[in-house]
Design a protein around this motif. Sequence first.
Motif, PDB file in Angstrom:
ATOM      1  N   PRO A   1       5.769  16.716 -16.359  1.00  0.00           N
ATOM      2  CA  PRO A   1       5.931  15.659 -17.369  1.00  0.00           C
ATOM      3  C   PRO A   1       5.236  14.377 -16.909  1.00  0.00           C
ATOM      4  N   LEU A   2       4.690  13.654 -17.870  1.00  0.00           N
ATOM      5  CA  LEU A   2       4.015  12.401 -17.555  1.00  0.00           C
ATOM      6  C   LEU A   2       5.040  11.330 -17.219  1.00  0.00           C
ATOM      7  N   ILE A   3       4.856  10.691 -16.066  1.00  0.00           N
ATOM      8  CA  ILE A   3       5.706   9.567 -15.689  1.00  0.00           C
ATOM      9  C   ILE A   3       5.182   8.324 -16.393  1.00  0.00           C
ATOM     10  N   SER A   4       5.995   7.747 -17.240  1.00  0.00           N
ATOM     11  CA  SER A   4       5.566   6.602 -18.051  1.00  0.00           C
ATOM     12  C   SER A   4       5.479   5.342 -17.190  1.00  0.00           C
ATOM     13  N   VAL A   5       4.364   4.631 -17.324  1.00  0.00           N
ATOM     14  CA  VAL A   5       4.140   3.384 -16.591  1.00  0.00           C
ATOM     15  C   VAL A   5       3.781   2.294 -17.599  1.00  0.00           C
TER      16      VAL A   5
ATOM     17  N   ALA B   1     -14.929   6.648   9.571  1.00  0.00           N
ATOM     18  CA  ALA B   1     -13.720   7.465   9.704  1.00  0.00           C
ATOM     19  C   ALA B   1     -12.536   6.624  10.170  1.00  0.00           C
ATOM     20  N   LEU B   2     -12.795   5.697  11.096  1.00  0.00           N
ATOM     21  CA  LEU B   2     -11.717   4.849  11.619  1.00  0.00           C
ATOM     22  C   LEU B   2     -11.188   3.906  10.540  1.00  0.00           C
ATOM     23  N   PHE B   3     -12.096   3.281   9.797  1.00  0.00           N
ATOM     24  CA  PHE B   3     -11.660   2.406   8.709  1.00  0.00           C
ATOM     25  C   PHE B   3     -11.009   3.215   7.589  1.00  0.00           C
ATOM     26  N   GLY B   4     -11.402   4.492   7.469  1.00  0.00           N
ATOM     27  CA  GLY B   4     -10.728   5.371   6.527  1.00  0.00           C
ATOM     28  C   GLY B   4      -9.257   5.562   6.888  1.00  0.00           C
ATOM     29  N   CYS B   5      -8.980   5.653   8.198  1.00  0.00           N
ATOM     30  CA  CYS B   5      -7.582   5.727   8.651  1.00  0.00           C
ATOM     31  C   CYS B   5      -6.819   4.462   8.263  1.00  0.00           C
ATOM     32  N   LEU B   6      -7.456   3.312   8.436  1.00  0.00           N
ATOM     33  CA  LEU B   6      -6.824   2.044   8.059  1.00  0.00           C
ATOM     34  C   LEU B   6      -6.556   1.993   6.556  1.00  0.00           C
ATOM     35  N   ALA B   7      -7.510   2.507   5.771  1.00  0.00           N
ATOM     36  CA  ALA B   7      -7.328   2.526   4.317  1.00  0.00           C
ATOM     37  C   ALA B   7      -6.175   3.456   3.927  1.00  0.00           C
ATOM     38  N   THR B   8      -6.087   4.618   4.595  1.00  0.00           N
ATOM     39  CA  THR B   8      -4.987   5.546   4.329  1.00  0.00           C
ATOM     40  C   THR B   8      -3.645   4.908   4.664  1.00  0.00           C
ATOM     41  N   SER B   9      -3.582   4.230   5.805  1.00  0.00           N
ATOM     42  CA  SER B   9      -2.342   3.557   6.206  1.00  0.00           C
ATOM     43  C   SER B   9      -1.981   2.448   5.229  1.00  0.00           C
ATOM     44  N   THR B  10      -2.981   1.665   4.816  1.00  0.00           N
ATOM     45  CA  THR B  10      -2.737   0.586   3.860  1.00  0.00           C
ATOM     46  C   THR B  10      -2.212   1.139   2.542  1.00  0.00           C
ATOM     47  N   LYS B  11      -2.808   2.251   2.088  1.00  0.00           N
ATOM     48  CA  LYS B  11      -2.358   2.876   0.837  1.00  0.00           C
ATOM     49  C   LYS B  11      -0.906   3.332   0.952  1.00  0.00           C
ATOM     50  N   THR B  12      -0.562   3.919   2.090  1.00  0.00           N
ATOM     51  CA  THR B  12       0.804   4.401   2.286  1.00  0.00           C
ATOM     52  C   THR B  12       1.798   3.252   2.293  1.00  0.00           C
ATOM     53  N   ILE B  13       1.439   2.160   2.981  1.00  0.00           N
ATOM     54  CA  ILE B  13       2.333   1.011   3.078  1.00  0.00           C
ATOM     55  C   ILE B  13       2.475   0.317   1.722  1.00  0.00           C
ATOM     56  N   LEU B  14       1.349   0.111   1.027  1.00  0.00           N
ATOM     57  CA  LEU B  14       1.393  -0.553  -0.277  1.00  0.00           C
ATOM     58  C   LEU B  14       2.178   0.266  -1.298  1.00  0.00           C
ATOM     59  N   ALA B  15       2.107   1.590  -1.169  1.00  0.00           N
ATOM     60  CA  ALA B  15       2.801   2.454  -2.130  1.00  0.00           C
ATOM     61  C   ALA B  15       4.294   2.190  -2.122  1.00  0.00           C
ATOM     62  N   GLU B  16       4.848   1.861  -0.949  1.00  0.00           N
ATOM     63  CA  GLU B  16       6.280   1.619  -0.848  1.00  0.00           C
ATOM     64  C   GLU B  16       6.708   0.374  -1.620  1.00  0.00           C
ATOM     65  N   SER B  17       5.832  -0.635  -1.711  1.00  0.00           N
ATOM     66  CA  SER B  17       6.178  -1.866  -2.410  1.00  0.00           C
ATOM     67  C   SER B  17       5.647  -1.892  -3.837  1.00  0.00           C
ATOM     68  N   LEU B  18       4.373  -1.509  -4.030  1.00  0.00           N
ATOM     69  CA  LEU B  18       3.765  -1.579  -5.356  1.00  0.00           C
ATOM     70  C   LEU B  18       4.326  -0.525  -6.307  1.00  0.00           C
ATOM     71  N   LEU B  19       4.634   0.659  -5.789  1.00  0.00           N
ATOM     72  CA  LEU B  19       5.118   1.744  -6.642  1.00  0.00           C
ATOM     73  C   LEU B  19       6.630   1.892  -6.574  1.00  0.00           C
ATOM     74  N   HIS B  20       7.315   0.851  -6.119  1.00  0.00           N
ATOM     75  CA  HIS B  20       8.771   0.892  -6.036  1.00  0.00           C
ATOM     76  C   HIS B  20       9.364   1.082  -7.437  1.00  0.00           C
TER      77      HIS B  20
ATOM     78  N   TYR C   1       8.991   3.918  -9.144  1.00  0.00           N
ATOM     79  CA  TYR C   1       8.295   5.063  -9.739  1.00  0.00           C
ATOM     80  C   TYR C   1       8.280   6.211  -8.728  1.00  0.00           C
ATOM     81  N   LYS C   2       8.721   7.378  -9.149  1.00  0.00           N
ATOM     82  CA  LYS C   2       8.714   8.553  -8.283  1.00  0.00           C
ATOM     83  C   LYS C   2       7.535   9.440  -8.676  1.00  0.00           C
ATOM     84  N   PHE C   3       6.352   9.094  -8.139  1.00  0.00           N
ATOM     85  CA  PHE C   3       5.136   9.819  -8.481  1.00  0.00           C
ATOM     86  C   PHE C   3       5.015  11.098  -7.656  1.00  0.00           C
ATOM     87  N   ASP C   4       4.627  12.194  -8.303  1.00  0.00           N
ATOM     88  CA  ASP C   4       4.167  13.367  -7.584  1.00  0.00           C
ATOM     89  C   ASP C   4       2.652  13.278  -7.487  1.00  0.00           C
ATOM     90  N   SER C   5       2.025  14.230  -6.776  1.00  0.00           N
ATOM     91  CA  SER C   5       0.585  14.131  -6.527  1.00  0.00           C
ATOM     92  C   SER C   5      -0.230  14.208  -7.819  1.00  0.00           C
TER      93      SER C   5
END
Length: 340
Positions: free
Chosen positions: A70-74, A165-184, A186-190
């Motif tokens: 089901p589509l999660i409404s935003v 590749a190293l800055f890609g790790c930083l981007a992945t970490s930033t995305k994970t951290i931001l997801a906790e606050s920005l997507l608070h 919303y329970k998104f699946d992949s």
Amino acid sequence: MEETRLCSWTVFRSVFAIFQWWSFNVAVIIMNKWIFQKLDFKFPLTVSCVHFICSSIGAYVMIKILKVKPLISVEPEDRWRRIFPMSFVFCINIVLGNVSLRYIPVSFMQTIKSFTPATTVILQWMVWRKYFDWRIWASLVPIVGGILLTSVTELSFNVFGFCAALFGCLATSTKTILAESLLHGYKFDSINTVYYMAPFATMILAIPALLLEGAGVLEWIQTSPNLMSSFVIIIGSGVTAFCLNFSIFYVIHSTTAVTFNVAGNLKVAFAVAFSWMIFKNPISPMNAFGCAITLIGCTFYGYVRHRLANQLPGTPRTPRTPRSRLEMTPLVNDKIDDKV
């Protein structure tokens, strides 16, 4: 008897979920490397854009037509205020991963990518002043040591690819951290994540890809000896990238957090071995040893994080933890998405 059958089915489902996740992940990596190295299509922005377009179409079909999820409404306001910043970081993450694949071997790129747990903890400590249990820091030692050993002994070392590749790790970490606050809230699946982020990522990347790589792509089209088969491989990599996101959704719902963590590290070893068989990039014994240390460190880190999370079920997980508060576990989901 029924319990035995149910247990056997659960085990089979978990094994199948992990195997198809491994298969799609390795297929995307190998296809991207093949595109850059064998097809001489050295345009990572364009490849990333193709992935985003295929993922946008695939997510739309899965949610709107096949009704798999089901589509999660935003709310429209939240799409720009929350989803767009996440999409920007998501875009950077994917682009840097493809850029690194152009310049360094798959084995080296995958090993550096395993540095993500360390960058996540360090970012939270430096930027959000979060404090962690000493066992978390201790578990990062073999990861950092393995990365250093692998980098020093890498026979095909390239500074630009390493930095990407190293800055890609930083981007992945930033995305994970931001997801906790920005997507608070919303329970998104992949699949829903891709549904909302991939169109934004396409919009963000389309113009830079056109301006920076458009002329080169046109020249490649005119000079490529096997144009049709090359197009099939490039589009196929985009379709496989979406299938990878769908496989993540399936494996998350079929395994436990610990199994997912172990399988994720074994997936890296599987990708390294498979890529070596295809591309025959030179790997020294010390380089392989460094890669093994890194993977063992990642597994140990996941184990420690899981144990601490179970000990402290009420510990709040927010990057705004006061400086005086001891935060025991990193701000990382128990099942980390590995989208490509």
